[in-house]
Write an enzyme that holds these catalytic residues in place. Structure first.
Site, PDB file in Angstrom:
ATOM      1  N   HIS A 105       3.783  10.998  -1.738  1.00  0.00           N
ATOM      2  CA  HIS A 105       2.619  10.304  -1.187  1.00  0.00           C
ATOM      3  C   HIS A 105       3.050   8.970  -0.565  1.00  0.00           C
ATOM      4  O   HIS A 105       2.620   8.617   0.543  1.00  0.00           O
ATOM      5  CB  HIS A 105       1.591  10.084  -2.291  1.00  0.00           C
ATOM      6  CG  HIS A 105       0.289   9.548  -1.804  1.00  0.00           C
ATOM      7  ND1 HIS A 105      -0.565  10.268  -1.012  1.00  0.00           N
ATOM      8  CD2 HIS A 105      -0.292   8.333  -1.979  1.00  0.00           C
ATOM      9  CE1 HIS A 105      -1.624   9.534  -0.716  1.00  0.00           C
ATOM     10  NE2 HIS A 105      -1.485   8.357  -1.299  1.00  0.00           N
ATOM     11  N   ARG A 165       4.357   5.623   4.127  1.00  0.00           N
ATOM     12  CA  ARG A 165       5.258   4.523   4.483  1.00  0.00           C
ATOM     13  C   ARG A 165       6.401   4.933   5.393  1.00  0.00           C
ATOM     14  O   ARG A 165       7.017   4.055   6.024  1.00  0.00           O
ATOM     15  CB  ARG A 165       5.801   3.870   3.208  1.00  0.00           C
ATOM     16  CG  ARG A 165       4.717   3.365   2.250  1.00  0.00           C
ATOM     17  CD  ARG A 165       3.716   2.432   2.923  1.00  0.00           C
ATOM     18  NE  ARG A 165       2.695   1.977   1.979  1.00  0.00           N
ATOM     19  CZ  ARG A 165       1.758   1.088   2.282  1.00  0.00           C
ATOM     20  NH1 ARG A 165       1.662   0.579   3.499  1.00  0.00           N
ATOM     21  NH2 ARG A 165       0.857   0.732   1.369  1.00  0.00           N
TER      22      ARG A 165
END
Lengths: 302, 302, 302, 302
Positions: free
Chosen positions: D218, D223
């Site tokens: 995740h 990111r």
């Protein structure tokens, strides 16, 4: 000043329109809603919303205990029982949402409490305001010589003046340069997500922070504690007052069993039992280290 | 019947006394408060409390985005933007508390959603009620021959009758024996925490369950899905209707981007692009396994 | 017997092939890896994997404290300091993964510890084994007459025999009917996800359960406690022995400060201080309720 | 340079002593252990420990699916199936621990991922090092004129030079003043917990960070995404390479279904279906807003 006249007007507007609701309401916290409770030089805590009251704790606990509460004669007694026996889930049934304005170095400690929901003002998207935390003179403390993460005596005279001058001047210059790098008037300046890195951690940020009562109590126990850094402790203390108005029975139990209470080790219990029988226990005969014995004495001497 | 006349009277009493509040209120969900929405043969969902509305999502997001929302012209647009770009934190700013009565085997699936607060009726402390879930005839499905965790055709005739007979008889006998072991009339019977082990998992339990809107959407996406077991899906569907009344804009965005939407893999995107250029992609040329290709076709064919 | 000969052979195979690693290793727990530690009549706990050792706790704490550990002369002292002052994050740096076989009613208590990762055997997908927990005669306790969620004296004679007969017969019959409803030999039987609802909660399930050391200590504090139900306590006690072998310094600190220690309220501290000064405090002068005073006396009398 | 010669020697020492273990080992990540993978000008990522490998995912899933994996012929296929159907719990059975050195403004984004364990270097307890992130010239981007939280063209000439001069000079001066306020040589200086507030957020901090594979995926999806800020993206990209070496099958499934895949809304699916049937869908007939349509086109055109 923590809020502008425009913001004060918005708050007044929010407070002007009560609505009917069938939900549990807690009059003690309704009085705080939206109002900015000032903290530090530019910070605040505002209660934005809440869910539940003392009765909601009891109501949730009674599902888990069915009709069997006959031995605990009232809500307050049940709440004390739950707190004493670490039955934390009923306290999770109350929730609070705060709007907080706080220096970044305080926010960095605060965010370590993970069981909470957070929306922070984005310095990638928006421009930060020119507001910095500058300690009041009585908070300009020296490094403690006995506690690696504590404060000692308050600085005085030229030394204090020099520190204040540095903090103010560096903050101002950093912000001037931040603005210069952003340079919005003429051509495109440096990206906001980059320019912000020049700002010191005493600049104020703000966020919406939402958590349940059990986790809030945990936050208060750690952050309203005398060992917490002053700059976060003042937020915790302000929140504690709000909680006392919101759920008075739960707060009283928390104050008795957590904030004002203590943990005793097996070794400490053994010492206590010996002392109560009249034995003169010393550090040498206690089984504790010097540091631990000092903390034990502080506890039993109050 | 899911609730007794006494309980119905208590609910009426809870609904009879609106209180003024300064909090955000959502009229659509006020209408549901406390009412028992029936699910399965003896179960229900009751809304006990809520925090926030569509505007609370926007309000929290605007702290994180400051004054910079000029490009998203309205709340609904911003909510759609947040949902589309997986900005989940503003949705966490709404909270709901439900009272649910449900069979234990459903509760065991439900509890796997960890980001929630729960208080369950305690079978150590209290005596369970004689209420069991017995499927309606149209739910008595055979094991699916193609899906190891799915259902096939509905059982009929003697086979269906035999299953219903087993479920009813075994539930009744287990409960009779549970009561016999507890044996409260004369001397002390078996401890409640032991006797309850004789009860089957279609007995009803109940709990208070509280979660935030983001995690509730996640629950709904998994449990209101056609692949979820029917007995939990009906709870999710009932809750979904409540949510649509509570936060209509957020629910509409969720319905579009999550419930009604789909995930496409990199391989699937490549196939889509080739197909849109006119190529006749087959499973063999897709790069997908047979199972995956079947799911892909189901997605693009609707 | 908790495991089959085939499973025992698989475990032997897993234990036969040590591999070189650069990671921190803890010899005390390597000795337990994969082995089934028996619990109750058919249950077990198996250590599947672990991360970290006592040094890993210190290592993580020293990042947070930089080079400043000069006042705590050794790892053990630092670990005790961290435990005493509720610095929980370094303990989170160790992780353990267990394979547990346990009755469903125990699993339902266990799963309430939310900060853990779980994969459970699926009764939607697979067929449950015919294995039920039947209490040993010395565990067949009556309901406590003083504690609503506790046990009293052990049942004897005909009453005990009748309870055992009920538990065995009902379990067996429920499973026979479960198999009959599944009816796999001829035509398609009832869906597995439906048939399982007939099974009582003393049937065994199994899962992989992974958590960090801080949360495991919390689990042990609540579940290895004398007030926990016997059937989960025996699992906690078995795990506690494994942890003592894995991280001996951390476990010793936990045993002293948590398991063997106690919490004292502000009121309790006040009483203690008065008693140490020689005052004869009674329940009436203590400020405590009768129940609380009884617990307080039990604590100081040991 | 991210690490000192002394630190390099410590790392060499850690890598010099393989130990035998019975745990699952993953050779691909053993090669990375302890080594400092450089990121930005002074940062790094170091793998400190890991638990599990691709097989551990399958092993955990097979508990939940019992003997029923006959239709998924191999581990890789099962892993792809789990990822495609959002069965996240088996991926939680792998864990990784990293030591990361990173600028504070990056740490503030990173910490928003709450399901992780963190120990950060304490600026209350210790003195920060004089190390600041100064962007490389090719990263000195202007504010994007179309994306409120993005970057536009790279600054050039005098403007770039001026920005670099500001960042370097302000960082140096802030640190000089930090040292002056701490003033350790003579008398007691300002408390460290106060002095640190003068430091800008491009100063480097460091922490131990531990998370499970599901939550790490995740983190990487958000990111390592092109919309993430460059300064955190480079950390995510470095970690992604490590993960690909650690659990190659899980990483490949993640790359296909998450990183390289896309989410399509119900409206988008409807458009796709119409386009595949030959209809010339436009923004006007799509039911999407202009922004959403632009994103949709970008997705299907690649």
């Amino acid at each position: 000043m923590p809020i502008t006249p425009e913001q004060a007007a918005e708050i007044d507007a929010q407070r002007a329109q009560p609505q009917p609701t069938l939900r549990a309401t807690a009059p003690g916290i309704e009085a705080h809603l939206y109002t900015a409770l000032p903290v530090l030089d530019h910070g605040f805590v505002r209660v934005i919303d809440y869910m539940g009251d003392d009765s909601a704790i009891v109501q949730a606990a009674r599902v888990s205990y069915g009709a069997g509460t006959k031995h605990v004669s009232n809500d307050e007694g049940l709440i004390r029982y739950l707190m004493r026996h670490w039955h934390s889930t009923p306290f999770e049934m109350c929730e609070i949402k705060l709007h907080v304005k706080l220096p970044i170095f305080v926010a960095r400690q605060w965010i370590r409490h993970r069981t909470a929901n957070v929306n922070e003002y984005s310095a990638r998207y928006s421009i930060m305001d020119r507001e910095f935390y500058i300690p009041a003179p009585e908070q300009l403390a020296a490094q403690s010589s006995v506690n690696n993460q504590g404060r000692g005596a308050v600085l005085e005279g030229a030394e204090a003046a020099r520190v204040l001058e540095i903090l103010k001047t560096d903050a101002g210059r950093s912000y001037d340069h931040y603005e210069e790098m952003l340079d919005q008037d003429g051509k495109q300046g440096l990206a906001r997500e980059l320019a912000r890195m020049n700002l010191p951690t005493n600049i104020y940020t703000q966020w919406y922070w939402k958590t349940d009562l059990h986790n809030l109590f945990h936050f208060l126990r750690l952050r309203a504690d005398p060992h917490a850094q002053y700059e976060i402790r003042v937020y915790a203390e302000e929140i504690a007052k709000v909680v006392a108005d919101w759920v008075p029975a739960a707060y009283a139990a928390f104050a008795d069993y957590r904030m004002g209470g203590a943990s005793v080790s097996a070794t400490g219990l053994d010492c206590l039992r010996r002392m109560l029988k009249g034995e003169a226990v010393t550090q040498e005969t206690s089984g504790m280290s010097k540091g631990e014995w000092r903390e034990f004495l502080a506890m039993i001497e109050g």
